[in-house]
Structure formats: C-alpha cells, structure tokens
Design a protein around this motif. Structure first.
Motif, PDB file in Angstrom:
ATOM      1  N   LEU A 287      13.737  -2.155  52.255  1.00 25.64           N
ATOM      2  CA  LEU A 287      15.465  -2.523  51.803  1.00 25.64           C
ATOM      3  C   LEU A 287      15.906  -3.747  52.980  1.00 25.64           C
ATOM      4  O   LEU A 287      16.625  -4.595  52.463  1.00 25.64           O
ATOM      5  N   LYS A 288      15.198  -3.618  54.104  1.00 26.07           N
ATOM      6  CA  LYS A 288      15.763  -4.620  55.019  1.00 26.07           C
ATOM      7  C   LYS A 288      15.088  -6.108  54.637  1.00 26.07           C
ATOM      8  O   LYS A 288      15.913  -7.035  54.821  1.00 26.07           O
ATOM      9  N   ASN A 289      13.795  -5.933  54.178  1.00 29.60           N
ATOM     10  CA  ASN A 289      13.280  -7.302  53.851  1.00 29.60           C
ATOM     11  C   ASN A 289      14.041  -7.902  52.606  1.00 29.60           C
ATOM     12  O   ASN A 289      14.300  -9.084  52.522  1.00 29.60           O
ATOM     13  N   PHE A 290      14.451  -6.902  51.630  1.00 26.57           N
ATOM     14  CA  PHE A 290      15.224  -7.630  50.462  1.00 26.57           C
ATOM     15  C   PHE A 290      16.652  -7.972  50.944  1.00 26.57           C
ATOM     16  O   PHE A 290      16.825  -8.941  50.409  1.00 26.57           O
ATOM     17  N   LYS A 291      17.084  -7.402  51.858  1.00 30.18           N
ATOM     18  CA  LYS A 291      18.458  -7.889  52.165  1.00 30.18           C
ATOM     19  C   LYS A 291      18.350  -9.076  52.835  1.00 30.18           C
ATOM     20  O   LYS A 291      18.988 -10.035  52.675  1.00 30.18           O
ATOM     21  N   ASN A 292      17.307  -9.479  53.860  1.00 34.01           N
ATOM     22  CA  ASN A 292      17.024 -10.550  54.349  1.00 34.01           C
ATOM     23  C   ASN A 292      16.595 -11.651  53.558  1.00 34.01           C
ATOM     24  O   ASN A 292      17.204 -12.884  53.632  1.00 34.01           O
ATOM     25  N   ILE A 293      15.868 -11.661  52.612  1.00 35.57           N
ATOM     26  CA  ILE A 293      15.581 -12.544  51.366  1.00 35.57           C
ATOM     27  C   ILE A 293      17.010 -13.106  50.764  1.00 35.57           C
ATOM     28  O   ILE A 293      17.087 -14.207  50.411  1.00 35.57           O
ATOM     29  N   THR A 294      17.439 -11.797  50.294  1.00 35.26           N
ATOM     30  CA  THR A 294      18.427 -12.293  49.210  1.00 35.26           C
ATOM     31  C   THR A 294      20.026 -12.602  50.070  1.00 35.26           C
ATOM     32  O   THR A 294      20.852 -12.893  49.293  1.00 35.26           O
ATOM     33  N   ASN A 295      19.896 -12.148  51.153  1.00 35.52           N
ATOM     34  CA  ASN A 295      21.542 -12.615  51.878  1.00 35.52           C
ATOM     35  C   ASN A 295      21.916 -14.045  51.391  1.00 35.52           C
ATOM     36  O   ASN A 295      21.428 -15.084  51.350  1.00 35.52           O
ATOM     37  N   ASN A 296      23.236 -13.917  51.141  1.00 25.98           N
ATOM     38  CA  ASN A 296      24.102 -15.056  50.672  1.00 25.98           C
ATOM     39  C   ASN A 296      23.657 -15.925  49.454  1.00 25.98           C
ATOM     40  O   ASN A 296      24.041 -16.868  49.045  1.00 25.98           O
ATOM     41  N   ALA A 297      22.847 -15.127  48.752  1.00 26.06           N
ATOM     42  CA  ALA A 297      22.249 -15.819  47.549  1.00 26.06           C
ATOM     43  C   ALA A 297      22.672 -15.277  46.248  1.00 26.06           C
ATOM     44  O   ALA A 297      23.759 -14.376  46.368  1.00 26.06           O
ATOM     45  N   THR A 298      22.460 -15.884  45.136  1.00 23.78           N
ATOM     46  CA  THR A 298      22.772 -15.231  43.805  1.00 23.78           C
ATOM     47  C   THR A 298      21.998 -14.445  43.406  1.00 23.78           C
ATOM     48  O   THR A 298      20.670 -14.594  43.344  1.00 23.78           O
ATOM     49  N   ILE A 299      22.385 -13.147  43.137  1.00 22.91           N
ATOM     50  CA  ILE A 299      21.214 -12.162  42.432  1.00 22.91           C
ATOM     51  C   ILE A 299      21.588 -11.941  41.058  1.00 22.91           C
ATOM     52  O   ILE A 299      22.681 -11.642  40.771  1.00 22.91           O
ATOM     53  N   ILE A 300      20.665 -11.691  40.272  1.00 23.58           N
ATOM     54  CA  ILE A 300      20.699 -11.324  38.747  1.00 23.58           C
ATOM     55  C   ILE A 300      20.018  -9.992  38.304  1.00 23.58           C
ATOM     56  O   ILE A 300      18.801  -9.962  38.890  1.00 23.58           O
ATOM     57  N   MET A 301      20.740  -9.083  37.804  1.00 24.11           N
ATOM     58  CA  MET A 301      20.177  -7.697  37.526  1.00 24.11           C
ATOM     59  C   MET A 301      20.544  -7.415  36.242  1.00 24.11           C
ATOM     60  O   MET A 301      21.598  -7.602  35.487  1.00 24.11           O
ATOM     61  N   GLY A 302      19.869  -6.352  35.588  1.00 21.55           N
ATOM     62  CA  GLY A 302      20.073  -5.747  34.407  1.00 21.55           C
ATOM     63  C   GLY A 302      21.102  -4.536  34.752  1.00 21.55           C
ATOM     64  O   GLY A 302      21.135  -4.176  35.788  1.00 21.55           O
ATOM     65  N   ARG A 303      21.657  -4.092  33.548  1.00 19.91           N
ATOM     66  CA  ARG A 303      22.998  -2.947  33.802  1.00 19.91           C
ATOM     67  C   ARG A 303      22.492  -1.950  34.417  1.00 19.91           C
ATOM     68  O   ARG A 303      22.905  -1.316  35.491  1.00 19.91           O
ATOM     69  N   LYS A 304      20.953  -1.272  34.342  1.00 19.08           N
ATOM     70  CA  LYS A 304      20.569   0.020  34.708  1.00 19.08           C
ATOM     71  C   LYS A 304      20.313  -0.430  36.329  1.00 19.08           C
ATOM     72  O   LYS A 304      20.670   0.595  36.949  1.00 19.08           O
TER      73      LYS A 304
END
Ligand SMILES: NC(=O)c1ccc[n+]([C@@H]2O[C@H](COP(=O)([O-])OP(=O)(O)OC[C@H]3O[C@@H](n4cnc5c(N)ncnc54)[C@H](OP(=O)(O)O)[C@@H]3O)[C@@H](O)[C@H]2O)c1
Length: 160
Positions: free
Chosen positions: A29-46
C-alpha cells in the motif's frame, strides 16, 4: 498521455476476492501510494467502491462506470475518458489501478507496468489479472526488481 498500470498479483494471477484485496500488505500500500502520489488514477467502479478512503488523497481520481458517479470525476465509457484526457493534457501521466476489465482495455496502450508479485497462493480468489505473465514478458522488459522479503517483490516493466 503516458499510460502506466499498477497492480499486485499472487502466483495464480489473482488480484481480488469478494470485492476487496485478498491480502493486507502494508508495504505494498505504501509502494502504491509513493508511485501514484500527485498523479491521475483511473479505476473501474468496483475498485472505487472497494476503497476504504474515497477519493484517494493527493491524486486526481477518475472512475469508469455505466452510471455517472456522485462526488467523483466519472465517465460512462473508457473512450470518453481517453478522449477528454488526451484533448486536454497531452503529457499527462496516468495510472490504471484496476480492476480486471480496466486493465484488459488499457494493457495494449500501457508503456510502463508496476507489478507487485506475491509468491503465495490465496484461497477463494475471484478476480484475476487478465494477461498472462508469459505475454507480459514478451511485450515488456523488466527494468527493476526489488525483493521486499521472501514472498513480495516490486517490479517495473517498460514496453519493448
Ligand atoms: N490486486 C490489485 O492490485 C487490485 C487492483 C484493483 C482492484 N483489485 C480488486 O479487483 C476487484 C475489482 O475489480 P473488478 O474487475 O471486479 O471491477 P472493476 O474493473 O474495478 O469495476 C468494474 C466496473 O467498472 C465499470 N466498467 C468497466 N468497464 C467499463 C466500460 N467499458 N464502460 C463503462 N463502465 C465500465 C462497470 O461499472 P458499473 O457496474 O457501475 O457500470 C463495471 O461493473 C476487487 O476485488 C478489488 O479489490 C485488485
């Protein structure tokens, strides 16, 4: 638009169970946060529904759903979303954060993959990464691999 994808999978390509992650791995979760911080993230509704904190802070959260979603930027088709993003910001870095159908759509456009490999099998999983590792290895070069412990590795792949 530069497309990155990020996910964690077990040895069976499993990514989800009962609308949630099959595991609790704080380092991931920490790694995910570091990589995506300040970026645009796209996800499905679920995947959006599964988030414990909504929207994920310090990121532009975008949700794909056939129904317009309240309180978040949402698009009723992936194509509409891509059109809007490419027409407004050419150099935008986006991170595709799941789930299965969203990964499947974006795979052929992705330049970079961030994959967490969990060398373990989880029971009763019901959602899987839709592309085989064999296919990923033929499309991408492994750029880096960091072993966190005996079962978890963070990897980065760049399209050949
Ligand atoms: N391990 C990981 O790294 C990781 C990452 C992300 C998610 N997950 C897990 O994966 C599971 C969720 O993934 P999922 O594959 O079941 O669902 P999902 O991809 O997150 O969401 C599916 C929904 O997205 C919308 N959607 C997808 N394609 C669309 C399109 N072309 N046009 C309009 N709407 C579209 C639909 O929403 P509507 O039904 O609202 O129309 C569809 O029901 C959870 O268990 C989650 O925890 C794991």
């Amino acid at each position: 638009m530069n497309i990155n994808m990020i996910w964690a999978q077990d040895i069976n390509n499993a990514i989800g169970k009962d609308g949630d992650l099959p595991w609790r791995i704080p380092e991931d979760l920490k790694n995910f946060k570091n990589i995506t911080n300040n970026a645009t993230i796209i996800m499905g509704r679920k995947t959006w529904d599964s988030l414990p904190i909504k929207p994920l802070p310090n990121r532009r959260n975008i949700v794909i759903s056939s129904m317009e979603q309240k309180d978040v930027e949402s698009y009723t088709s992936i194509e509409k979303c891509i059109d809007l993003l490419t027409n407004t910001e050419k150099d935008l870095d986006v991170y595709i954060i799941g789930g299965m159908s969203i990964y499947k759509f974006f795979y052929e456009y992705a330049n970079t993959l961030y994959i967490t490999f969990i060398d373990q099998s989880y029971p009763d999983t019901d959602t899987f990464f839709p592309i085989s590792l064999k296919q990923i290895k033929s499309d991408f070069n492994l750029e880096s691999k960091t072993d966190i412990d005996k079962i978890i590795s963070f990897t980065k792949w760049v399209r050949k």
